[in-house]
Design a protein around this motif. Sequence first.
Motif, PDB file in Angstrom:
ATOM      1  N   ALA A  10       0.940  -1.357  -0.012  1.00  0.00           N
ATOM      2  CA  ALA A  10       0.322  -0.105   0.034  1.00  0.00           C
ATOM      3  C   ALA A  10       0.882   1.325  -0.039  1.00  0.00           C
ATOM      4  CB  ALA A  10      -0.941  -0.136   1.260  1.00  0.00           C
ATOM      5  N   ASP A  21       0.971   3.791  -2.348  1.00  0.00           N
ATOM      6  CA  ASP A  21       1.171   4.480  -3.892  1.00  0.00           C
ATOM      7  C   ASP A  21      -0.361   4.890  -4.100  1.00  0.00           C
ATOM      8  OD1 ASP A  21       2.086   5.283  -6.138  1.00  0.00           O
ATOM      9  OD2 ASP A  21       4.075   4.560  -5.232  1.00  0.00           O
ATOM     10  N   ASP A  22      -0.473   5.443  -5.377  1.00  0.00           N
ATOM     11  CA  ASP A  22      -1.921   5.729  -5.757  1.00  0.00           C
ATOM     12  C   ASP A  22      -2.696   4.409  -5.729  1.00  0.00           C
ATOM     13  OD1 ASP A  22      -0.051   7.886  -6.715  1.00  0.00           O
ATOM     14  OD2 ASP A  22      -2.022   8.895  -7.170  1.00  0.00           O
ATOM     15  N   ALA A  23      -1.977   3.446  -5.957  1.00  0.00           N
ATOM     16  CA  ALA A  23      -2.598   1.982  -6.125  1.00  0.00           C
ATOM     17  C   ALA A  23      -1.821   1.000  -5.532  1.00  0.00           C
ATOM     18  CB  ALA A  23      -3.264   1.529  -7.294  1.00  0.00           C
ATOM     19  N   THR A  49      -6.913  -0.295  -6.686  1.00  0.00           N
ATOM     20  CA  THR A  49      -7.349   1.024  -5.879  1.00  0.00           C
ATOM     21  C   THR A  49      -8.647   1.075  -5.540  1.00  0.00           C
ATOM     22  OG1 THR A  49      -7.052   3.492  -5.757  1.00  0.00           O
ATOM     23  CG2 THR A  49      -7.363   2.394  -7.877  1.00  0.00           C
ATOM     24  N   THR A  50      -8.880   1.655  -4.292  1.00  0.00           N
ATOM     25  CA  THR A  50     -10.325   1.719  -3.631  1.00  0.00           C
ATOM     26  C   THR A  50     -10.600   3.261  -3.135  1.00  0.00           C
ATOM     27  OG1 THR A  50     -12.247   0.601  -2.681  1.00  0.00           O
ATOM     28  CG2 THR A  50      -9.926   0.645  -1.578  1.00  0.00           C
ATOM     29  N   ASP A  51     -11.823   3.710  -3.011  1.00  0.00           N
ATOM     30  CA  ASP A  51     -11.980   4.998  -2.412  1.00  0.00           C
ATOM     31  C   ASP A  51     -13.448   5.339  -2.308  1.00  0.00           C
ATOM     32  OD1 ASP A  51     -11.401   7.632  -1.791  1.00  0.00           O
ATOM     33  OD2 ASP A  51     -10.901   8.445  -3.620  1.00  0.00           O
ATOM     34  N   SER A  70     -11.016   6.512  -9.301  1.00  0.00           N
ATOM     35  CA  SER A  70     -10.189   5.414  -8.969  1.00  0.00           C
ATOM     36  C   SER A  70      -9.396   4.948 -10.274  1.00  0.00           C
ATOM     37  CB  SER A  70     -11.055   4.307  -8.942  1.00  0.00           C
ATOM     38  OG  SER A  70     -11.570   4.222  -7.395  1.00  0.00           O
ATOM     39  N   ASP A  97      -6.385   6.919 -10.212  1.00  0.00           N
ATOM     40  CA  ASP A  97      -5.241   6.386  -9.415  1.00  0.00           C
ATOM     41  C   ASP A  97      -4.363   5.233 -10.230  1.00  0.00           C
ATOM     42  OD1 ASP A  97      -5.115   7.595  -7.120  1.00  0.00           O
ATOM     43  OD2 ASP A  97      -7.036   6.431  -6.355  1.00  0.00           O
ATOM     44  N   THR A 115     -13.870   0.892  -6.888  1.00  0.00           N
ATOM     45  CA  THR A 115     -12.649   0.118  -6.998  1.00  0.00           C
ATOM     46  C   THR A 115     -12.182   0.099  -8.553  1.00  0.00           C
ATOM     47  OG1 THR A 115     -13.118  -1.080  -5.059  1.00  0.00           O
ATOM     48  CG2 THR A 115     -11.524  -1.903  -6.355  1.00  0.00           C
ATOM     49  N   VAL A 149      -9.048  -5.528  -1.113  1.00  0.00           N
ATOM     50  CA  VAL A 149      -8.697  -4.132  -0.327  1.00  0.00           C
ATOM     51  C   VAL A 149     -10.081  -3.536   0.133  1.00  0.00           C
ATOM     52  CG1 VAL A 149      -7.245  -3.006  -2.266  1.00  0.00           C
ATOM     53  CG2 VAL A 149      -9.677  -2.963  -2.637  1.00  0.00           C
ATOM     54  N   ASP A 177      -8.222   2.674   1.954  1.00  0.00           N
ATOM     55  CA  ASP A 177      -8.383   3.964   2.300  1.00  0.00           C
ATOM     56  C   ASP A 177      -9.133   3.947   3.620  1.00  0.00           C
ATOM     57  OD1 ASP A 177      -7.861   6.557   1.946  1.00  0.00           O
ATOM     58  OD2 ASP A 177      -9.142   6.924   0.411  1.00  0.00           O
TER      59      ASP A 177
END
Lengths: 291, 291
Positions: free
Chosen positions: A17, A19-21, A30-32, A57, A60, A119, B72, B107
């Motif tokens: 983990a 970095d951007d992803a 990557t998730t947000d 996402s 990223d 994601t 994730v 995140d």
Amino acid sequence: MDERTALGVLAGRLPHAGDDAAVIEDLVVTTDMLHETTDFPPGTTRYTAGWRAVGASLSDVAAMGADAVAAVAVYGAPRFEESEVIDFVDGACDVCEAVDSEYVGGDLDHHEEFTVATTAVGRTDEPVLRSGAAVGEAVCVTGALGRSGAALRLFEQGATERANDLFRFEPRIGAGRALAPHASAMMDSSDGLARSLHQLAEASDCGMAVETPLPIDGAVDDVATDERERLDLGAYFGEDFELVCTIPEDRLSEVRDASPTPLTRIGTVVDSGVTLDGDPMPDRGYTHRGD
Amino acid sequence: MDERTALGVLAGRLPHAGDDAAVIEDLVVTTDMLHETTDFPPGTTRYTAGWRAVGASLSDVAAMGADAVAAVAVYGAPRFEESEVIDFVDGACDVCEAVDSEYVGGDLDHHEEFTVATTAVGRTDEPVLRSGAAVGEAVCVTGALGRSGAALRLFEQGATERANDLFRFEPRIGAGRALAPHASAMMDSSDGLARSLHQLAEASDCGMAVETPLPIDGAVDDVATDERERLDLGAYFGEDFELVCTIPEDRLSEVRDASPTPLTRIGTVVDSGVTLDGDPMPDRGYTHRGD
């Protein structure tokens, strides 16, 4: 514990983990999570929300220099209005299509506040991390900064159509792919240019000397009342999704030719410190007037 | 529009969605959102929450017969207590490790209610869908049903340690891999055995004739006051993560030998209707007493 401290604690436990992803095998993941109150101002359409949430996402994925494979989302809302759900999914599908990726669905969830968890999965054999910048290289940024800051002003002013247009950005997958073989460090500008420069500098143990003029979107000129506000919206506001990267000088023209998005050289990698026109550039986001 | 109708509307627009996970290239991707009020009863530790939330997504990967690559999560909470965040991540890491996968981060997000959005990615060249069951095949289930229903009773009774144990299940990745070359249709039992049978029957355009005794976990016997409640917790409650699948009769012994988790034959694929001991088995979840 604030969010930054918490992320720091976790970074030690999660080697993939930070970095951007996350990178695993030949994949990046990557998730947000985005919410109505903090991320979708009144006037944001569900179509724009779907585009923007999934696009964040995909951005990223772009920042790793990866191809985008697929994206999923959980749509959380108190009610599932058919037209809203369809608009959201259409926005999600269209942003994926814009970068040759595919929106493959997700889930619905009853939630008091409109909340979206997205994601994205990408594929690359050579991910570009934040940590490879070397002194003497060029600091570059794709496209133009400040679209989201300008959009927020326009939402406040009721100019929702133009604001929605600005809120729907094209994730820089194509530029990221073109930059990947040459960039030594890369990330997206979602925290604002200033914070991105500080994060690249910290990860690469170097400094960044940046000079005006910066590539700031024309929409910022339309809403900013003076030069200070223009710089605040363009360089500090964030929620933008351009790529910030470092490139060896002798690769610059080759990369410019290959990138589908214009690339602007904004400075040089130096030993230490992050400066704008020679003055320290603070590691901060947008400052509200009167703060 | 209720959740089921909304999912139906979306299924028409998203050709890769609608199974336990979406299939794209050689990958399967699945995402889900869980909340404190609906998914984590008082007494659930953050370690269990991390294990269970990530495990639920890994279970969807297992249901496709895929190898688990990575997971994730977004951890949403009003505050980030260091010990809670670390416990959550430890649970997430441990459930991934239990199935030779890796938790690669995610995140943090400020959220009024404790909310977790998880995504898992798996890899397979031959995903097992819900739609391949054929008349005459055996209907099978892995492990034992009803752990989560029993756990909920135990949480209510204050037996939180045992309840937490039951809430942490092992995603059936190994069994899914062993079943994949042989199973004609498969899904997980997260909506309960009854609903899973109905969904497999609908997707495969067939029926399922199931017979008692069903493999119901011993914990259910400890909390159920009579046979009706035992069946309700075991076959209808759901939130369980076993695999329900259909297998040609002549492959059964081979699959049993290959699967690391015991496999019970509970019935036969028939032309139409879903029955338990010859009576219609309703397409419903758990019924609270007095409903």
